[in-house]
Design a protein around this motif. Structure first.
Motif, short mmCIF file in Angstrom:
data_model
loop_
_atom_site.label_atom_id
_atom_site.label_comp_id
_atom_site.label_asym_id
_atom_site.label_seq_id
_atom_site.Cartn_x
_atom_site.Cartn_y
_atom_site.Cartn_z
N MET A 64 0.99 -1.18 -0.04
CA MET A 64 -0.10 -0.05 0.12
C MET A 64 0.98 1.24 0.01
N LEU A 65 1.76 1.28 0.68
CA LEU A 65 2.89 2.40 0.75
C LEU A 65 3.46 2.54 -0.69
N THR A 66 3.99 1.46 -1.03
CA THR A 66 4.35 1.50 -2.58
C THR A 66 3.16 2.33 -3.55
N LEU A 67 2.17 2.07 -3.48
CA LEU A 67 1.01 2.54 -4.46
C LEU A 67 0.90 4.18 -4.26
N LYS A 68 1.03 4.57 -2.91
CA LYS A 68 1.13 5.77 -2.49
C LYS A 68 2.17 6.73 -3.06
N TRP A 69 3.39 6.12 -3.05
CA TRP A 69 4.73 6.86 -3.52
C TRP A 69 4.52 6.82 -5.11
N VAL A 70 4.04 5.76 -5.60
CA VAL A 70 3.89 5.86 -7.07
C VAL A 70 2.66 6.81 -7.52
N LEU A 71 1.80 7.06 -6.73
CA LEU A 71 0.54 7.99 -6.93
C LEU A 71 1.24 9.34 -6.75
N ALA A 72 2.16 9.41 -5.83
CA ALA A 72 2.79 10.80 -5.62
C ALA A 72 3.58 11.48 -6.62
N ILE A 73 4.43 10.17 -7.29
CA ILE A 73 5.25 10.68 -8.15
C ILE A 73 4.55 11.02 -9.70
N LEU A 107 -4.86 8.29 1.26
CA LEU A 107 -4.36 8.86 2.56
C LEU A 107 -4.93 9.15 3.49
N PHE A 108 -6.31 9.61 3.48
CA PHE A 108 -7.41 10.14 4.39
C PHE A 108 -8.47 9.44 4.37
N THR A 109 -8.95 8.86 5.25
CA THR A 109 -10.05 8.18 5.44
C THR A 109 -11.37 8.80 6.57
N GLY A 110 -12.51 8.26 6.07
CA GLY A 110 -13.65 8.72 7.32
C GLY A 110 -14.37 9.86 7.19
N SER A 111 -14.13 10.79 6.00
CA SER A 111 -14.69 11.77 5.91
C SER A 111 -15.77 12.02 4.65
N SER A 112 -16.98 12.21 4.88
CA SER A 112 -17.80 12.50 3.61
C SER A 112 -17.69 13.59 2.95
N LEU A 155 -5.09 13.88 -16.03
CA LEU A 155 -4.56 12.84 -15.22
C LEU A 155 -4.11 13.19 -13.94
N MET A 156 -3.46 14.51 -13.70
CA MET A 156 -3.09 14.92 -12.52
C MET A 156 -3.90 14.91 -11.50
N LEU A 157 -5.29 15.42 -11.81
CA LEU A 157 -6.38 15.42 -10.97
C LEU A 157 -6.93 13.97 -10.59
N ILE A 158 -7.05 13.02 -11.45
CA ILE A 158 -7.30 11.79 -11.35
C ILE A 158 -6.37 11.12 -10.44
N PHE A 159 -5.04 11.33 -10.59
CA PHE A 159 -4.20 10.69 -9.65
C PHE A 159 -4.26 11.38 -8.18
N LEU A 160 -4.53 12.50 -8.32
CA LEU A 160 -4.61 13.26 -6.95
C LEU A 160 -5.78 12.56 -6.28
#
Length: 101
Positions: free
Chosen positions: A1-10, A60-65, A48-53
């Motif tokens: 999961m951490l790798t996916l976050k780094w790939v998305l950030a890059i 990264l963040f969970t639990g908020s509507s 693409l940037m907005l979709i990846f973001l």
């Protein structure tokens, strides 16, 4: 999961840089067809940037509507930019091909 976050950030950083680069090229171009091609590429990269973001924000963040609504808006705006850029790119590519004939 951490790798996916780094790939998305890059990916977010890379598409952001490409969007800015094409924005500068679009503003400096004298030819209208080249300007349109660079602007359409800028829209594609921005979409693409907005979709990846939005995907990165969901991971990264969970639990908020409110977060879900913001991510959904980013996703919809990204999809709209992506398809608008693809449509404009095909239009300006056709114009350039007709000019070169």
């Amino acid at each position: 999961m951490l790798t996916l976050k780094w790939v998305l950030a890059i990916l977010v950083i890379a598409t952001s840089c490409l969007s800015v680069l094409n924005s500068f090229k679009s503003r400096q171009s004298k030819d209208g067809k080249q300007r349109g091609l660079h602007a359409s590429r800028m829209n594609i990269y921005m979409g693409l940037m907005l979709i990846f973001l939005s995907i990165l924000m969901m991971l990264l963040f969970t639990g908020s509507s409110l977060l879900v609504v913001v991510c959904l808006l980013f996703m919809l705006l990204g999809i709209f930019n992506l398809f608008a850029g693809m449509r404009n790119r095909s239009y300006y590519s056709r114009l350039q091909q007709e000019q070169s004939r």
